[in-house]
Design an enzyme around this catalytic site. Structure first.
Site, PDB file in Angstrom:
ATOM      1  N   HIS A   1       7.606   2.476   5.207  1.00 19.67           N
ATOM      2  CA  HIS A   1       6.961   3.316   4.089  1.00 19.67           C
ATOM      3  C   HIS A   1       7.397   2.570   2.967  1.00 19.67           C
ATOM      4  O   HIS A   1       8.594   2.393   2.696  1.00 19.67           O
ATOM      5  CB  HIS A   1       7.184   4.985   3.925  1.00 19.67           C
ATOM      6  CG  HIS A   1       6.178   5.547   2.722  1.00 19.67           C
ATOM      7  ND1 HIS A   1       6.705   5.334   1.547  1.00 19.67           N
ATOM      8  CD2 HIS A   1       5.089   6.195   3.141  1.00 19.67           C
ATOM      9  CE1 HIS A   1       5.837   6.023   0.782  1.00 19.67           C
ATOM     10  NE2 HIS A   1       4.676   6.407   1.795  1.00 19.67           N
TER      11      HIS A   1
ATOM     12  N   GLU B   1      -1.392   0.858   3.238  1.00 18.98           N
ATOM     13  CA  GLU B   1      -1.302   1.766   2.178  1.00 18.98           C
ATOM     14  C   GLU B   1      -0.670   0.856   1.050  1.00 18.98           C
ATOM     15  O   GLU B   1       0.215   0.419   0.844  1.00 18.98           O
ATOM     16  CB  GLU B   1      -0.198   2.899   2.468  1.00 18.98           C
ATOM     17  CG  GLU B   1       0.076   3.864   1.318  1.00 18.98           C
ATOM     18  CD  GLU B   1       0.944   5.050   1.693  1.00 18.98           C
ATOM     19  OE1 GLU B   1       0.284   5.995   2.208  1.00 18.98           O
ATOM     20  OE2 GLU B   1       1.956   4.895   1.550  1.00 18.98           O
TER      21      GLU B   1
HETATM   22  P1  PGA Z   1      -0.149  10.314  -1.728  1.00 15.64           P
HETATM   23  O1  PGA Z   1       1.032   9.721  -0.635  1.00 15.64           O
HETATM   24  O2  PGA Z   1      -1.342  10.818  -0.708  1.00 15.64           O
HETATM   25  O3  PGA Z   1       0.536  11.193  -2.502  1.00 15.64           O
HETATM   26  O4  PGA Z   1      -0.789   9.058  -2.322  1.00 15.64           O
HETATM   27  C1  PGA Z   1       0.924   8.849   0.603  1.00 15.64           C
HETATM   28  C2  PGA Z   1       1.986   8.274   1.046  1.00 15.64           C
HETATM   29  O5  PGA Z   1       2.936   7.930   0.167  1.00 15.64           O
HETATM   30  O6  PGA Z   1       2.177   8.049   2.164  1.00 15.64           O
END
Ligand code: PGA
Length: 242
Positions: free
Chosen positions: A87, A155
């Site tokens: 992450h 992401e």
């Molecule tokens: P968010 O976070 O949905 O608040 O943007 C996603 C994440 O950090 O995995």
């Protein structure tokens, strides 16, 4: 795997065990109502043991850890099925390198647990370059079979709601990035079935825009998963497009 997967990434929230237990119960209850969607709840690391220890865990949802937390040569002590790896908060805030991500992937795979691998650019650099470096280094030394077990999550860091100016990517851009990851995996591993997730400011209003595309198997939801009512709406919106 069920039709679509929703991963609730609670990060460090809620702040207390009592509040966390409350949210946990509420979301498991909701997950039970939407059993055609695969829910994975990732509570704060500090409460994971207390939440999952003792007593059978309700099977309406699966449970995930936000990091590999078991010491080397030991086993996870709680019934988790997924572990989040790489992450951006770990990569950039805690200095986790691709080499560490690679070690963690191996540790998780050895335990037969599904790694949810996060890749994505911070913004201002070439998305393709970042994805190529992350994929090449994170997957170094893994077999085709191991790579086939990973849930790849695109992401973009700039899209995370808690980052300054954070707003969701467009489904079109996310699909482009996923296609790029897919091409990388096809060329290097010749994988046939792959599951891709999107993360970054997913909420009850935009979740269907992502999940209606067959190329997107699921989403990782941070902030919006901390409110059980919004979580319910997310699952509801998901079932509408199944
Ligand atoms: P968010 O976070 O949905 O608040 O943007 C996603 C994440 O950090 O995995």
């Amino acid at each position: 795997m069920k039709n679509k997967i929703i991963i609730a990434n609670w990060k460090d929230n809620p702040a207390t065990l009592v509040e966390t237990e409350e949210l946990f119960k509420a979301e498991i209850y909701i997950a039970k109502r939407y059993e055609n969607v695969q829910t994975v709840i990732c509570p704060p690391t500090e409460f994971l043991e207390q939440l999952l220890q003792g007593g059978p865990v309700n099977r309406a949802a699966l449970y995930g850890a936000q990091d590999v937390f078991w010491p080397e040569n030991s086993k996870p002590t709680v019934p988790i099925s997924h572990v989040l790896v790489g992450h951006s908060e770990r990569r950039y805030d805690l200095g986790e390198t691709d080499e560490i991500v690679n070690q963690k992937l191996k540790a998780v795979l050895e335990e037969g647990i599904v790694p949810v691998l996060f890749v994505g650019e911070r913004g201002g650099e070439s998305r393709e370059e970042i994805l190529t470096v992350q994929l090449a280094k994170d997957l170094a030394g893994l077999s085709v079979e191991q790579v086939s077990k990973i849930l790849f999550t695109y992401e973009p860091v700039w899209a995370i709601s808690t980052n300054p100016g954070g707003h969701s990517d467009t489904p079109e851009n996310a699909l482009e990035a996923i296609k790029f990851i897919d091409d990388f995996l096809t060329i290097n591993y010749k994988l046939k079935t792959k599951n891709y997730l999107y993360g970054g400011s997913v909420n009850e209003n935009n979740v269907a825009d992502f999940l209606k595309h067959p190329e997107i198997s699921g989403v990782v939801v941070g902030k919006a998963s901390l409110d059980s009512n919004r979580f319910l709406q997310i699952l509801n919106a998901t079932t509408m497009i199944l």
